[in-house]
Write a protein that holds these residues in place. Structure first.
Motif, PDB file in Angstrom:
ATOM      1  N   ASN A   1       0.820  -1.218   0.000  1.00  0.00           N
ATOM      2  CA  ASN A   1       0.000   0.000   0.000  1.00  0.00           C
ATOM      3  C   ASN A   1       0.852   1.265   0.000  1.00  0.00           C
ATOM      4  O   ASN A   1       0.512   2.254  -0.660  1.00  0.00           O
ATOM      5  CB  ASN A   1      -0.954  -0.006   1.201  1.00  0.00           C
ATOM      6  N   VAL A   2       1.958   1.247   0.745  1.00  0.00           N
ATOM      7  CA  VAL A   2       2.862   2.405   0.750  1.00  0.00           C
ATOM      8  C   VAL A   2       3.448   2.632  -0.642  1.00  0.00           C
ATOM      9  O   VAL A   2       3.531   3.769  -1.122  1.00  0.00           O
ATOM     10  CB  VAL A   2       3.989   2.214   1.794  1.00  0.00           C
ATOM     11  N   ILE A   3       3.828   1.536  -1.312  1.00  0.00           N
ATOM     12  CA  ILE A   3       4.381   1.647  -2.668  1.00  0.00           C
ATOM     13  C   ILE A   3       3.345   2.242  -3.621  1.00  0.00           C
ATOM     14  O   ILE A   3       3.648   3.150  -4.415  1.00  0.00           O
ATOM     15  CB  ILE A   3       4.839   0.264  -3.178  1.00  0.00           C
ATOM     16  N   ILE A   4       2.113   1.758  -3.546  1.00  0.00           N
ATOM     17  CA  ILE A   4       1.060   2.254  -4.446  1.00  0.00           C
ATOM     18  C   ILE A   4       0.801   3.739  -4.210  1.00  0.00           C
ATOM     19  O   ILE A   4       0.722   4.535  -5.155  1.00  0.00           O
ATOM     20  CB  ILE A   4      -0.232   1.431  -4.264  1.00  0.00           C
ATOM     21  N   VAL A   5       0.656   4.140  -2.949  1.00  0.00           N
ATOM     22  CA  VAL A   5       0.388   5.553  -2.639  1.00  0.00           C
ATOM     23  C   VAL A   5       1.541   6.431  -3.116  1.00  0.00           C
ATOM     24  O   VAL A   5       1.333   7.498  -3.710  1.00  0.00           O
ATOM     25  CB  VAL A   5       0.160   5.740  -1.122  1.00  0.00           C
ATOM     26  N   THR A   6       2.767   5.982  -2.881  1.00  0.00           N
ATOM     27  CA  THR A   6       3.950   6.762  -3.279  1.00  0.00           C
ATOM     28  C   THR A   6       4.048   6.894  -4.797  1.00  0.00           C
ATOM     29  O   THR A   6       4.271   7.994  -5.326  1.00  0.00           O
ATOM     30  CB  THR A   6       5.237   6.110  -2.739  1.00  0.00           C
ATOM     31  N   ILE A   7       3.872   5.770  -5.497  1.00  0.00           N
ATOM     32  CA  ILE A   7       3.961   5.781  -6.963  1.00  0.00           C
ATOM     33  C   ILE A   7       2.899   6.692  -7.568  1.00  0.00           C
ATOM     34  O   ILE A   7       3.168   7.483  -8.489  1.00  0.00           O
ATOM     35  CB  ILE A   7       3.820   4.343  -7.512  1.00  0.00           C
ATOM     36  N   ILE A   8       1.678   6.609  -7.059  1.00  0.00           N
ATOM     37  CA  ILE A   8       0.592   7.441  -7.593  1.00  0.00           C
ATOM     38  C   ILE A   8       0.874   8.920  -7.341  1.00  0.00           C
ATOM     39  O   ILE A   8       0.567   9.781  -8.175  1.00  0.00           O
ATOM     40  CB  ILE A   8      -0.759   7.015  -6.975  1.00  0.00           C
ATOM     41  N   ARG A   9       1.467   9.211  -6.212  1.00  0.00           N
ATOM     42  CA  ARG A   9       1.745  10.607  -5.871  1.00  0.00           C
ATOM     43  C   ARG A   9       2.857  11.201  -6.735  1.00  0.00           C
ATOM     44  O   ARG A   9       2.776  12.376  -7.129  1.00  0.00           O
ATOM     45  CB  ARG A   9       2.119  10.726  -4.394  1.00  0.00           C
ATOM     46  N   VAL A  10       3.883  10.430  -7.061  1.00  0.00           N
ATOM     47  CA  VAL A  10       5.058  10.997  -7.737  1.00  0.00           C
ATOM     48  C   VAL A  10       5.037  10.809  -9.255  1.00  0.00           C
ATOM     49  O   VAL A  10       5.734  11.530  -9.971  1.00  0.00           O
ATOM     50  CB  VAL A  10       6.366  10.399  -7.169  1.00  0.00           C
ATOM     51  N   ASP A  11       4.266   9.845  -9.764  1.00  0.00           N
ATOM     52  CA  ASP A  11       4.275   9.591 -11.206  1.00  0.00           C
ATOM     53  C   ASP A  11       3.201  10.423 -11.903  1.00  0.00           C
ATOM     54  O   ASP A  11       2.005  10.261 -11.629  1.00  0.00           O
ATOM     55  CB  ASP A  11       4.054   8.096 -11.471  1.00  0.00           C
ATOM     56  N   ARG A  12       3.609  11.270 -12.812  1.00  0.00           N
ATOM     57  CA  ARG A  12       2.660  12.171 -13.486  1.00  0.00           C
ATOM     58  C   ARG A  12       1.681  11.417 -14.384  1.00  0.00           C
ATOM     59  O   ARG A  12       0.602  11.930 -14.688  1.00  0.00           O
ATOM     60  CB  ARG A  12       3.421  13.192 -14.318  1.00  0.00           C
TER      61      ARG A  12
END
Length: 313
Positions: A43-54
């Motif tokens: 879940n941390v990976i998903i939230v982080t990826i969604i936040r930083v990937d345009r």
């Protein structure tokens, strides 16, 4: 277990794993701890990826990040206490702590149900009304839907917790479960719980049947629209955008419905505990796995984050 008057019941005892010997409890502890850490990591990976990937700055992934955050809070409310109970089968919890656990468990569990419904609506707009998608699903609408889901969860949780902990607990203090849930707590009350059973059933219908119905209607229209697409490639792509969400919906609503919508007369404590393990430990792990393994855009974002070439390029 000795009976105690409601005036003196200040603690509850979890009996969920008391029937297992120490060896089996340690095995379960290792398995559940591993699954819990994988859930948090996913879940941390998903939230982080969604936040930083345009490339993932879209309503679909906004709701996915909200679901991942909610699932994380949901598991934090339950699993650490469950792990502690595996190490100490005579674990006590203060009545205030039990009320708090039930409150957060219900809040985020109900929030998850309505977030999945919002995600279904997002897929409906994207496929059935693509030309107006960016207008209908603007940032304000997404925030309203996410906030509304959490607000419903808070309100329903307050109703349930107030209903349950307004009862006198004088028929013992041992909960036949591994966390504080509504039905096991109602079994400890020494007064008629008919009204509370009705409240529990109405809340369950509102947070399960209503969202399930809305998602079902959305997918009937979605599938009907997809089948009208002329090209096979277009139909395949449209189905692919819905597959992850539909998989999570079936798993989430299926397990919760078995527990909360079946008649009380058909309720088995052993079966309820087994299904509870499924939707408190396994289902939160499946969500990030399903979305990362079945969603090409999420996989591409993960590959970009690791410096690899995206699959779709």
């Amino acid at each position: 277990m000795p009976k105690r008057n409601s005036t003196f019941v200040t603690d509850f005892l979890f009996e969920g794993f008391s029937s297992f010997d120490r060896k089996h409890r340690l095995v379960f502890f290792a398995v559940f701890l591993t699954l819990y850490l994988l859930t948090l990591y996913g879940n941390v990976i998903i939230v982080t990826i969604i936040r930083v990937d345009r490339h993932l700055q879209m309503p679909m992934y906004f709701f996915l990040s909200m679901l991942s955050i909610s699932e994380t809070c949901y598991t934090i409310a339950i699993i650490p206490c469950m792990l502690s109970g595996l190490l100490n089968p005579h674990q006590l919890i203060r009545i205030q702590g039990c009320a708090a656990q039930l409150f957060f468990y219900l809040t985020f569990g109900i929030n998850n149900c309505f977030l999945l419904t919002a995600m279904g609506y997002d897929r409906y707009v994207a496929i059935c009304n693509p030309l107006r998608y960016s207008v209908i699903m603007d940032r304000k609408t997404c925030i309203y839907l996410a906030s509304g889901s959490l607000g419903i969860g808070l309100c329903m949780a307050i109703v349930q917790v107030t209903s349950v902990f307004g009862l006198p607990f004088c028929d013992g203090f041992a909960i036949s479960h591994f966390f504080c849930d509504v039905r096991p707590l109602l079994k400890l009350a020494c007064t008629d719980t008919t009204v509370n059973e009705i409240i529990n059933f109405v809340v369950s219908v509102c947070v399960l049947v209503l969202p399930m119905g809305l998602v079902f209607i959305s997918y009937v229209v979605i599938i009907s629209t997809i089948l009208k697409i002329a090209s096979a490639e277009g139909r395949k792509k449209a189905f692919a955008t819905c597959a992850s969400h539909l998989t999570v919906v079936i798993i989430h609503y299926g397990c919760a419905s078995i527990i909360y919508l079946k008649p009380k007369s058909q309720s088995s404590l052993g079966q309820d505990r087994l299904i509870s393990v499924t939707y408190t430990v396994i289902t939160p792990l499946l969500n990030p796995m399903v979305y990362s393994l079945r969603n090409t855009e999420v996989k591409d974002a993960l590959r970009r984050a690791m410096g690899l070439k995206p699959l779709s390029s």
